[in-house]
Design a protein around this motif. Structure first.
Motif, mmCIF file in Angstrom:
data_model
loop_
_atom_site.group_PDB
_atom_site.id
_atom_site.type_symbol
_atom_site.label_atom_id
_atom_site.label_comp_id
_atom_site.label_asym_id
_atom_site.label_seq_id
_atom_site.Cartn_x
_atom_site.Cartn_y
_atom_site.Cartn_z
ATOM 1 N N TRP A 274 0.846 -1.206 0.000
ATOM 2 C CA TRP A 274 0.000 0.000 0.000
ATOM 3 C C TRP A 274 0.878 1.251 0.000
ATOM 4 N N GLU B 276 2.237 1.935 -3.401
ATOM 5 C CA GLU B 276 1.248 2.512 -4.319
ATOM 6 C C GLU B 276 1.063 4.014 -4.078
ATOM 7 N N TRP C 218 -9.218 -1.118 -2.115
ATOM 8 C CA TRP C 218 -9.655 -0.672 -3.439
ATOM 9 C C TRP C 218 -11.112 -0.240 -3.435
ATOM 10 N N TYR D 247 -7.143 2.609 -6.998
ATOM 11 C CA TYR D 247 -5.993 1.830 -7.473
ATOM 12 C C TYR D 247 -6.384 0.965 -8.674
ATOM 13 N N TRP E 131 -3.749 -1.513 -10.873
ATOM 14 C CA TRP E 131 -2.529 -0.720 -10.690
ATOM 15 C C TRP E 131 -1.758 -1.152 -9.447
ATOM 16 N N TRP E 132 -2.229 -2.145 -8.785
ATOM 17 C CA TRP E 132 -1.635 -2.579 -7.507
ATOM 18 C C TRP E 132 -0.643 -3.698 -7.762
#
Length: 197
Positions: A92, A95, A165, A174, A179-180
């Motif tokens: 996390w 990101e 999310w 995300y 995109w994670w």
């Protein structure tokens, strides 16, 4: 009698050692203290204390890596320090700020609560404060309940990530996971100043 036994000198190395007998307690014989114990006497039970340790903030701050900050959030929230929870937190953080500058603005999760930046662009005085506010924000808001439930369980980074999310933490959500990244996150230490040192 007990005081006498407790204060009696130990036998000299050159003195013969008394043999234990099974009948009675006898007085001293020369320089050697002799004790006879009834053969029916059982040894006393020995109590051994047990000790546990817990990871504390000072231990984490002294090491000062992104993994330590992830654990500090978990400790602040009272959540278990499982591998899955730590993995989820460092993913996390990556990101939000990237692994090489995860301490950006002392706000690794871009948390708006208490940072002076409602959109998550604020900053904290130290990473310790940031960890406390991140845990508090998750616990105070009902729309983060699924994230908290995942952290409380501590058994699946993937399930907790899905809760992140679906939450309003990031307006992009995300990409609902597209995109994670779940690739391993490198261990990177923050400067001591970010920890308030």
């Amino acid at each position: 009698m007990l005081a006498t036994l407790a204060l009696a000198p130990l036998p000299r190395a050159d003195s013969p050692v008394a043999e234990a007998s099974a009948t009675s307690l006898s007085p001293f014989v020369g320089d050697v203290q002799e004790i006879r114990v009834d053969g029916d006497v059982a040894p006393a039970a020995v109590s051994r204390e047990s000790y546990a340790s817990a990871t504390g903030p000072e231990t984490l701050v002294s090491s000062g890596t992104n993994y330590d900050w992830a654990k500090l959030v978990l400790v602040s929230g009272g959540w278990p320090l499982t591998d899955e929870n730590v993995r989820l937190m460092v993913e996390w953080m990556r990101e939000e700020n990237g692994p090489d500058n995860w301490w950006n603005r002392n706000n690794p999760l871009n948390n708006g609560y208490g940072s002076g930046g409602g959109s998550g662009l604020g900053s904290y005085d130290t990473l310790v404060t940031a960890a406390e506010y991140a845990a508090s924000n998750l616990q105070k808001r009902s729309f983060y309940a699924d994230i908290v439930a995942g952290l409380e369980a501590g058994t699946s980074a993937a399930v907790t990530a899905q809760a992140i999310w679906a939450s309003p933490w990031a307006s992009s959500h995300y990409g609902y996971g597209s995109w994670w990244s779940t690739a391993p996150v490198p261990v990177v230490a923050a400067p001591a100043s970010a920890w308030g040192r």
